[in-house]
Design a protein around this motif. Structure first.
Motif, PDB file in Angstrom:
ATOM      1  N   MET A  35       2.972   5.633  -7.185  1.00  0.00           N
ATOM      2  CA  MET A  35       2.629   6.666  -5.735  1.00  0.00           C
ATOM      3  C   MET A  35       2.956   5.631  -5.085  1.00  0.00           C
ATOM      4  O   MET A  35       3.385   6.794  -3.662  1.00  0.00           O
ATOM      5  CB  MET A  35       0.923   6.023  -5.705  1.00  0.00           C
ATOM      6  N   ALA A  39       5.232   8.090  -1.905  1.00  0.00           N
ATOM      7  CA  ALA A  39       4.785   7.541  -0.187  1.00  0.00           C
ATOM      8  C   ALA A  39       5.439   6.735   0.533  1.00  0.00           C
ATOM      9  O   ALA A  39       5.978   7.603   1.389  1.00  0.00           O
ATOM     10  CB  ALA A  39       3.670   6.660  -0.065  1.00  0.00           C
ATOM     11  N   MET A  66       6.151  -4.842  -0.719  1.00  0.00           N
ATOM     12  CA  MET A  66       5.573  -4.047   0.055  1.00  0.00           C
ATOM     13  C   MET A  66       3.911  -3.344  -0.152  1.00  0.00           C
ATOM     14  O   MET A  66       2.901  -2.936   0.358  1.00  0.00           O
ATOM     15  CB  MET A  66       5.882  -3.000   1.386  1.00  0.00           C
ATOM     16  N   SER A  70       0.147  -4.175   1.226  1.00  0.00           N
ATOM     17  CA  SER A  70      -0.652  -3.114   1.795  1.00  0.00           C
ATOM     18  C   SER A  70      -2.628  -3.961   1.446  1.00  0.00           C
ATOM     19  O   SER A  70      -3.128  -2.826   2.326  1.00  0.00           O
ATOM     20  CB  SER A  70       0.060  -1.935   1.231  1.00  0.00           C
ATOM     21  N   SER A  73      -3.315  -5.134   4.320  1.00  0.00           N
ATOM     22  CA  SER A  73      -4.691  -3.559   5.038  1.00  0.00           C
ATOM     23  C   SER A  73      -5.845  -3.099   4.925  1.00  0.00           C
ATOM     24  O   SER A  73      -5.830  -2.500   5.690  1.00  0.00           O
ATOM     25  CB  SER A  73      -3.227  -2.440   5.448  1.00  0.00           C
ATOM     26  N   THR A  74      -5.559  -3.169   3.504  1.00  0.00           N
ATOM     27  CA  THR A  74      -6.546  -2.365   3.170  1.00  0.00           C
ATOM     28  C   THR A  74      -8.043  -3.121   3.330  1.00  0.00           C
ATOM     29  O   THR A  74      -9.267  -2.585   3.688  1.00  0.00           O
ATOM     30  CB  THR A  74      -6.515  -2.382   1.472  1.00  0.00           C
ATOM     31  N   THR A  78     -10.991  -1.695   5.721  1.00  0.00           N
ATOM     32  CA  THR A  78     -11.810  -0.911   4.952  1.00  0.00           C
ATOM     33  C   THR A  78     -12.862  -2.460   5.490  1.00  0.00           C
ATOM     34  O   THR A  78     -14.582  -1.806   5.137  1.00  0.00           O
ATOM     35  CB  THR A  78     -12.019  -0.408   3.598  1.00  0.00           C
ATOM     36  N   TYR A  87      -5.424  -3.183  13.965  1.00  0.00           N
ATOM     37  CA  TYR A  87      -3.613  -3.667  13.892  1.00  0.00           C
ATOM     38  C   TYR A  87      -2.570  -3.774  14.654  1.00  0.00           C
ATOM     39  O   TYR A  87      -2.096  -3.034  14.668  1.00  0.00           O
ATOM     40  CB  TYR A  87      -3.469  -3.268  12.276  1.00  0.00           C
TER      41      TYR A  87
ATOM     42  N   PHE B  36      -0.239   6.929   0.147  1.00  0.00           N
ATOM     43  CA  PHE B  36      -0.633   5.736   0.505  1.00  0.00           C
ATOM     44  C   PHE B  36      -1.626   5.114   0.448  1.00  0.00           C
ATOM     45  O   PHE B  36      -1.927   4.241  -0.667  1.00  0.00           O
ATOM     46  CB  PHE B  36       0.275   5.481   2.002  1.00  0.00           C
ATOM     47  N   ASP B  42      -6.329   1.916   1.078  1.00  0.00           N
ATOM     48  CA  ASP B  42      -7.197   1.616   2.684  1.00  0.00           C
ATOM     49  C   ASP B  42      -7.313   2.792   2.514  1.00  0.00           C
ATOM     50  O   ASP B  42      -6.364   3.999   2.760  1.00  0.00           O
ATOM     51  CB  ASP B  42      -5.622   1.342   2.924  1.00  0.00           C
ATOM     52  N   HIS B  64      -0.765   5.026   8.442  1.00  0.00           N
ATOM     53  CA  HIS B  64      -1.375   3.933   7.963  1.00  0.00           C
ATOM     54  C   HIS B  64       0.196   2.580   8.238  1.00  0.00           C
ATOM     55  O   HIS B  64       1.100   2.943   7.893  1.00  0.00           O
ATOM     56  CB  HIS B  64      -1.084   3.209   6.599  1.00  0.00           C
ATOM     57  N   MET B  66       1.255   0.299   7.705  1.00  0.00           N
ATOM     58  CA  MET B  66       2.311  -0.463   6.521  1.00  0.00           C
ATOM     59  C   MET B  66       2.915   0.529   5.687  1.00  0.00           C
ATOM     60  O   MET B  66       3.819   0.438   5.124  1.00  0.00           O
ATOM     61  CB  MET B  66       0.825  -1.049   5.227  1.00  0.00           C
ATOM     62  N   LEU B  67       2.548   1.943   6.080  1.00  0.00           N
ATOM     63  CA  LEU B  67       3.403   3.042   5.294  1.00  0.00           C
ATOM     64  C   LEU B  67       4.438   3.210   5.539  1.00  0.00           C
ATOM     65  O   LEU B  67       5.757   3.174   5.392  1.00  0.00           O
ATOM     66  CB  LEU B  67       1.981   4.226   5.763  1.00  0.00           C
TER      67      LEU B  67
END
Lengths: 153, 153
Positions: A35, A39, A66, A70, A73-74, A78, A87, B36, B42, B64, B66-67
């Motif tokens: 996935m 992406a 990465m 990530s 970032s989650t 969240t 961010y 993502f 996230d 995102h 980070m994406l």
């Protein structure tokens, strides 16, 4: 008139203090790696070609660095500070490989708060067992509750 | 006896010089943002809840950060240096939001090469049109061709 979305917001600056922590834990699967490649477009054979990966210093396929990063970032988006934060920056050191089947714990801790600039500094680590796989720092802007528009009754 | 995977390898240290560049360009879609989120976990409403996002300073859903940043990893892992390199570190500043439908150009340029340590420094930018949306630096370890095992004829 816009919808009242205040219940969907995370922590405000006033809610935060140095030393607060939050985590996101996740077992990285082959599906997650596929996935993430979908992406990101990152189809490096180190993630997908066992023959190539066996010939590398990692001696087998690994997850994208990465992807592990990530998860930080989650946590921010969240949990802590949660929805509504912005961010601004992130540093990352990739210190060890992560393989499908391994469980990553992404952990953030508040290191400093600049109440004037509404900026919060975080120390970030991702670990697999006792091994640190990613580490770095992040800066997040967090809104003040006091600055929010009052909601009509 | 292991398979000869030398054709699958990217650039070696000897192939690189300061000033070399590579790009990965991609139009970010709603599907990419959903993928993502699936891979990273996230699910911040700033990416998925138009009502919440309208109430934010971004005035609408954004991708995102980070994406967008992951496209830098895509350049490194697939183009320059390409397969076989090892991602050591990355710094990221998120300087502007990216929305579904916008085309990101992730660009890396070799800034310095430490031939002793086999470490290559890159300057990285992601742009949407003229706007820089992500910027940072990266350090990548790149193997020397001279260090590779000779392949049996």
């Amino acid at each position: 008139m816009s919808t009242d979305t205040s219940e969907r917001h995370g922590h405000y600056l006033e809610d935060l203090s140095v030393g607060m922590t939050a985590v996101y834990s996740r077992t990285i699967t082959e599906a997650d790696i596929a996935m993430f490649a979908g992406a990101s477009g990152d189809t490096n054979p180190i993630h997908f070609d066992e023959e190539f990966a066996q010939s590398s210093p990692f001696k087998g396929r690994i997850a994208h660095g990465m992807l592990t990063a990530s998860f930080l970032s989650t946590v921010f988006g969240t949990k802590l500070p949660g929805p509504g934060c912005i961010y601004l920056s992130q540093t990352l050191k990739f210190t060890a490989p992560v393989r499908a089947g391994e469980t990553v714990v992404a952990r953030v801790e508040i290191d400093a708060i600049d109440t004037e600039k509404k900026r919060v500094q975080f120390v970030c680590t991702c670990t697999v067992g006792e091994t640190v796989v990613v580490k770095g720092d992040a800066t997040i802007m967090v809104p003040r509750k006091a600055d929010q528009r009052p909601v009509a009754a």
